[in-house]
Design a protein around this motif. Sequence first.
Motif, mmCIF file in Angstrom:
data_model
loop_
_atom_site.group_PDB
_atom_site.id
_atom_site.type_symbol
_atom_site.label_atom_id
_atom_site.label_comp_id
_atom_site.label_asym_id
_atom_site.label_seq_id
_atom_site.Cartn_x
_atom_site.Cartn_y
_atom_site.Cartn_z
ATOM 1 N N GLY A 49 30.393 -19.091 40.858
ATOM 2 C CA GLY A 49 30.387 -19.672 39.526
ATOM 3 C C GLY A 49 31.793 -19.744 38.964
ATOM 4 O O GLY A 49 32.776 -19.473 39.667
ATOM 5 N N ILE A 50 31.888 -20.117 37.708
ATOM 6 C CA ILE A 50 33.173 -20.191 37.005
ATOM 7 C C ILE A 50 33.122 -19.192 35.872
ATOM 8 O O ILE A 50 32.127 -19.126 35.141
ATOM 9 C CB ILE A 50 33.426 -21.612 36.462
ATOM 10 N N LEU A 51 34.188 -18.390 35.710
ATOM 11 C CA LEU A 51 34.129 -17.295 34.750
ATOM 12 C C LEU A 51 35.464 -17.077 34.058
ATOM 13 O O LEU A 51 36.510 -17.023 34.708
ATOM 14 C CB LEU A 51 33.719 -16.007 35.477
ATOM 15 N N ALA A 56 41.355 -10.026 31.806
ATOM 16 C CA ALA A 56 42.629 -10.716 32.004
ATOM 17 C C ALA A 56 43.141 -11.276 30.682
ATOM 18 O O ALA A 56 44.347 -11.251 30.401
ATOM 19 C CB ALA A 56 42.480 -11.827 33.043
ATOM 20 N N VAL A 57 42.221 -11.784 29.850
ATOM 21 C CA VAL A 57 42.599 -12.292 28.532
ATOM 22 C C VAL A 57 43.181 -11.170 27.688
ATOM 23 O O VAL A 57 44.214 -11.323 27.027
ATOM 24 C CB VAL A 57 41.388 -12.927 27.819
ATOM 25 N N ALA A 58 42.511 -10.005 27.706
ATOM 26 C CA ALA A 58 42.963 -8.865 26.912
ATOM 27 C C ALA A 58 44.347 -8.403 27.342
ATOM 28 O O ALA A 58 45.180 -8.013 26.511
ATOM 29 C CB ALA A 58 41.963 -7.722 27.028
ATOM 30 N N ALA A 59 44.608 -8.472 28.656
ATOM 31 C CA ALA A 59 45.908 -8.053 29.176
ATOM 32 C C ALA A 59 46.935 -9.175 29.126
ATOM 33 O O ALA A 59 48.123 -8.943 29.397
ATOM 34 C CB ALA A 59 45.756 -7.562 30.613
ATOM 35 N N ASP A 60 46.474 -10.387 28.784
ATOM 36 C CA ASP A 60 47.322 -11.580 28.756
ATOM 37 C C ASP A 60 48.016 -11.787 30.105
ATOM 38 O O ASP A 60 49.180 -12.181 30.179
ATOM 39 C CB ASP A 60 48.367 -11.480 27.644
ATOM 40 N N LYS A 61 47.263 -11.535 31.165
ATOM 41 C CA LYS A 61 47.788 -11.663 32.522
ATOM 42 C C LYS A 61 46.964 -12.681 33.295
ATOM 43 O O LYS A 61 45.778 -12.455 33.569
ATOM 44 C CB LYS A 61 47.740 -10.305 33.240
ATOM 45 N N PRO A 62 47.538 -13.828 33.666
ATOM 46 C CA PRO A 62 46.798 -14.859 34.406
ATOM 47 C C PRO A 62 46.236 -14.323 35.717
ATOM 48 O O PRO A 62 46.790 -13.397 36.332
ATOM 49 C CB PRO A 62 47.846 -15.939 34.658
ATOM 50 N N LEU A 63 45.120 -14.892 36.148
ATOM 51 C CA LEU A 63 44.555 -14.526 37.436
ATOM 52 C C LEU A 63 45.523 -14.914 38.545
ATOM 53 O O LEU A 63 46.251 -15.905 38.435
ATOM 54 C CB LEU A 63 43.221 -15.237 37.642
ATOM 55 N N SER A 64 45.532 -14.137 39.614
ATOM 56 C CA SER A 64 46.490 -14.365 40.695
ATOM 57 C C SER A 64 46.374 -15.766 41.288
ATOM 58 O O SER A 64 47.383 -16.381 41.636
ATOM 59 C CB SER A 64 46.288 -13.310 41.792
ATOM 60 N N LYS A 65 45.134 -16.305 41.346
ATOM 61 C CA LYS A 65 44.939 -17.636 41.922
ATOM 62 C C LYS A 65 45.502 -18.735 41.018
ATOM 63 O O LYS A 65 45.668 -19.869 41.457
ATOM 64 C CB LYS A 65 43.456 -17.882 42.189
ATOM 65 N N SER A 68 50.571 -19.581 39.913
ATOM 66 C CA SER A 68 51.595 -20.566 40.288
ATOM 67 C C SER A 68 51.552 -21.833 39.423
ATOM 68 O O SER A 68 52.454 -22.663 39.509
ATOM 69 C CB SER A 68 51.430 -20.944 41.764
ATOM 70 N N LYS A 69 50.541 -21.992 38.606
ATOM 71 C CA LYS A 69 50.446 -23.183 37.760
ATOM 72 C C LYS A 69 51.501 -23.140 36.657
ATOM 73 O O LYS A 69 51.754 -22.074 36.092
ATOM 74 C CB LYS A 69 49.050 -23.289 37.145
ATOM 75 N N PRO A 70 52.108 -24.281 36.337
ATOM 76 C CA PRO A 70 53.157 -24.308 35.304
ATOM 77 C C PRO A 70 52.691 -23.740 33.967
ATOM 78 O O PRO A 70 53.439 -23.015 33.303
ATOM 79 C CB PRO A 70 53.496 -25.801 35.180
ATOM 80 N N GLU A 71 51.452 -24.049 33.571
ATOM 81 C CA GLU A 71 50.960 -23.583 32.278
ATOM 82 C C GLU A 71 50.665 -22.090 32.250
ATOM 83 O O GLU A 71 50.374 -21.517 31.185
ATOM 84 C CB GLU A 71 49.692 -24.359 31.875
ATOM 85 N N CYS A 72 50.740 -21.460 33.426
ATOM 86 C CA CYS A 72 50.430 -20.027 33.507
ATOM 87 C C CYS A 72 51.686 -19.167 33.627
ATOM 88 O O CYS A 72 51.597 -17.940 33.719
ATOM 89 C CB CYS A 72 49.501 -19.749 34.687
ATOM 90 N N LYS A 73 52.836 -19.812 33.648
ATOM 91 C CA LYS A 73 54.090 -19.069 33.743
ATOM 92 C C LYS A 73 54.678 -18.851 32.349
ATOM 93 O O LYS A 73 54.402 -19.598 31.425
ATOM 94 C CB LYS A 73 55.079 -19.825 34.621
ATOM 95 N N SER A 80 43.187 -21.458 30.204
ATOM 96 C CA SER A 80 42.734 -21.864 31.539
ATOM 97 C C SER A 80 43.255 -20.941 32.632
ATOM 98 O O SER A 80 42.657 -20.863 33.708
ATOM 99 C CB SER A 80 43.158 -23.302 31.827
ATOM 100 N N CYS A 81 44.338 -20.239 32.368
ATOM 101 C CA CYS A 81 44.929 -19.354 33.367
ATOM 102 C C CYS A 81 44.069 -18.126 33.645
ATOM 103 O O CYS A 81 44.258 -17.439 34.650
ATOM 104 C CB CYS A 81 46.320 -18.900 32.907
ATOM 105 N N PHE A 82 43.115 -17.848 32.736
ATOM 106 C CA PHE A 82 42.265 -16.676 32.879
ATOM 107 C C PHE A 82 40.875 -17.043 33.392
ATOM 108 O O PHE A 82 39.990 -16.192 33.450
ATOM 109 C CB PHE A 82 42.138 -15.956 31.529
ATOM 110 N N ILE A 83 40.686 -18.311 33.748
ATOM 111 C CA ILE A 83 39.384 -18.780 34.230
ATOM 112 C C ILE A 83 39.409 -18.865 35.748
ATOM 113 O O ILE A 83 40.260 -19.545 36.328
ATOM 114 C CB ILE A 83 39.038 -20.163 33.634
ATOM 115 N N GLY A 84 38.470 -18.170 36.378
ATOM 116 C CA GLY A 84 38.417 -18.140 37.834
ATOM 117 C C GLY A 84 37.259 -18.947 38.388
ATOM 118 O O GLY A 84 36.120 -18.824 37.905
#
Length: 405
Positions: A49-51, A56-65, A68-73, A80-84
């Motif tokens: 699924g998509i979650l 990750a939101v609470a830690a403000d840390k993007p998911l590892s996958k 590398s996206k520009p909007e996640c740096k 969107s950086c916290f959605i897996g």
Amino acid sequence: MKKILSFALIFLGTASLVFAIALPTYVVPKGKVIPLNTVSSSGTVPTPGILLDSSAVAADKPLSKNASKPECKGKNPEVSCFIGKDTPVQSQRFVVVQEPSNKDIVTLEVGNSVIRTDRKEPQNLLSASVERIQLDRKTQLPVEDPVSTVDLQPGEAQSSEGGFKSSNEPFVRPGVQYQFPMGTDKKSYPYFDIQTMTTHDIDFVGEEDLRGLKTYRFEQDVPPVEIYPGIHDMLAADGKIDKADEAALSTLRLTFPAKKWGLKKDDIKPSAIKKKAEGAANSEDKDNPDVEMSRYYTIKRIINVEPKTGMIVMGQEEVWMYYAQDQDEANKLAEPENREREMANPQRTAMYFPGKWSDATAERISAKAKENADRLTTMGTTLPWILGIVGILLAVIGFVLHRRS
């Protein structure tokens, strides 16, 4: 001797005919009640699924996958950086009878949970609830009294107090959910949805054979519904919203700067701008104001019901929860083209989960439904016919012997 035998045969024949009539007209209807020893469990297979990862939101840390996206740096990664994607999700349910239960009513306690199977307890819990539902044993429908309750636990977003968050005030629960009437009709039924505390019709679409069992297939498409109002009203029914209630509501409305939502200036709706406290504004707010979005919910639900017993023997739910600034935007995001785009590259999705009962669950419940349906058929049709035929034969033989004697 013949006279005594003839009277005995006439008596037995008459008794058989009485039983043949009584079984389908009195005994079987009296037996069409929910058993007081009901216990059942069901579960879906773990499904990609998509979650939105709350931790990750609470830690403000993007998911590892997504790192590398520009909007996640940088310092301000977008939501969107916290959605897996491809997160394995599974739902589970357990039903048991509780007090008060008697000859007229039965109280069901239903525990529901949704977990992600790629994490260990307790970090795997996404949401959980415990519902208490009182049904009329004869109609199998909820009673019209305010006796239903729901206790919520928000999973990853739970507060430090832990435990379940009670609705405190009982409410009237309209519509079917875990049990259809015994003798289900080919028609639409009102269906209660615990996610939104609302009721929508679920429609009969046809008969379907499952594992050799004749079932009625029902389908439901619920358009986008805002979750917050229904849950808030339930929790506030006792006249207050405490910290535990706030924790249960915390993920249903989120406020982030517009850029964190990935919004361009023209996409920002004035009604969604969250004003800061007096004195907290700065020059940057004009281009990057805080925007509050609410979680919306839509679902495609398919249910197969064994009509004689009203037992649900297969369940499928395609759940989609996502954030939008208002109802109009939620409706637009749900349009097929936009939905497909969101599924491919999720920007607002909180959870997407296409769940279906596991084969083990379906086989176990189907076997139980078939056993109960066969018993009703035997008592209501097969046995009355046998008793009727035997009764007529015995009575005729008895009369013949009586005449000869």
